[in-house]
Every structure is written in structure tokens, then in C-alpha cells.
Scaffold this motif. Structure first.
Motif, short mmCIF file in Angstrom:
data_model
loop_
_atom_site.label_atom_id
_atom_site.label_comp_id
_atom_site.label_asym_id
_atom_site.label_seq_id
_atom_site.Cartn_x
_atom_site.Cartn_y
_atom_site.Cartn_z
N TYR A 42 -11.60 -2.92 15.65
CA TYR A 42 -10.84 -2.67 14.34
C TYR A 42 -10.22 -4.05 14.04
CZ TYR A 42 -12.55 2.13 14.04
OH TYR A 42 -13.16 3.35 14.07
N LEU A 43 -10.38 -4.10 12.59
CA LEU A 43 -9.62 -5.07 11.71
C LEU A 43 -8.77 -4.55 10.82
CD1 LEU A 43 -12.37 -7.71 11.11
CD2 LEU A 43 -10.62 -7.82 12.86
N THR A 45 -7.21 -4.40 7.40
CA THR A 45 -7.59 -4.91 6.08
C THR A 45 -6.80 -4.55 4.96
OG1 THR A 45 -9.02 -2.74 5.83
CG2 THR A 45 -10.22 -4.48 6.65
N HIS A 46 -6.00 -3.75 5.33
CA HIS A 46 -4.81 -3.38 4.22
C HIS A 46 -3.68 -2.42 4.69
CE1 HIS A 46 -3.29 -1.33 0.60
NE2 HIS A 46 -3.59 -2.54 -0.10
N THR A 61 -4.88 0.46 6.87
CA THR A 61 -6.34 0.67 7.01
C THR A 61 -7.03 -0.25 7.80
OG1 THR A 61 -6.14 1.58 4.59
CG2 THR A 61 -8.39 1.05 5.41
N LEU A 62 -7.97 0.30 8.65
CA LEU A 62 -8.55 -0.49 9.69
C LEU A 62 -10.14 -0.28 9.40
CD1 LEU A 62 -6.00 0.96 11.49
CD2 LEU A 62 -6.19 -1.40 12.47
N THR A 63 -10.96 -1.39 9.59
CA THR A 63 -12.43 -1.23 9.39
C THR A 63 -12.80 -1.70 10.68
OG1 THR A 63 -12.70 -3.11 8.04
CG2 THR A 63 -12.25 -1.03 7.11
#
Length: 67
Positions: A42-43, A45-46, A61-63
């Protein structure tokens, strides 16, 4: 077509200056949660913060791209 997985992590952190130990523990738990998600791809992102009277809440928030 690539699909994405989305995860959110909410961490509530005290603003009370007399609770420095609790604040440190809460922030360390957040860091550990982010690290464990990063280890499985996961990265982050916000991040947004929600200010309250006694606490601040971090919403991360991770994607991750699904293969």
C-alpha cells in the motif's frame, strides 16, 4: 485492466499536553499501521486531519494496485 484496493486508517491523538506518553503511543501506533500496510504494497495517497476539542484525528488513505 488494473483494479485498486483502498484502505483507510483513522488514528485519534490526544491534544492534552499532560498526556505526552499517550500521544507518543498513539503516534507510534499510527506509524506502525502505516508501515505494516506499506510492507504489503500500500502507498499513502492522502492524509487529512479532523480537529476536535480534545483530540485530532488523522485519516490516512492508502491504495494498492491489484494484479
Amino acid at each position: 485492466m488494473t483494479t485498486m484496493s483502498i484502505q483507510t486508517i483513522e488514528t485519534r491523538v490526544t491534544k492534552d499536553d499532560s498526556e505526552t506518553w499517550a500521544r507518543s503511543r498513539q503516534l507510534a501506533n499510527r506509524a506502525e499501521d502505516l508501515k505494516s500496510h506499506a510492507q504489503i504494497g500500500y502507498l499513502l495517497t492522502h492524509t487529512t486531519t479532523i480537529e476536535g476539542t480534545d483530540y485530532v484525528t488523522f485519516v490516512d488513505t492508502l491504495t494498492r494496485a491489484n494484479d
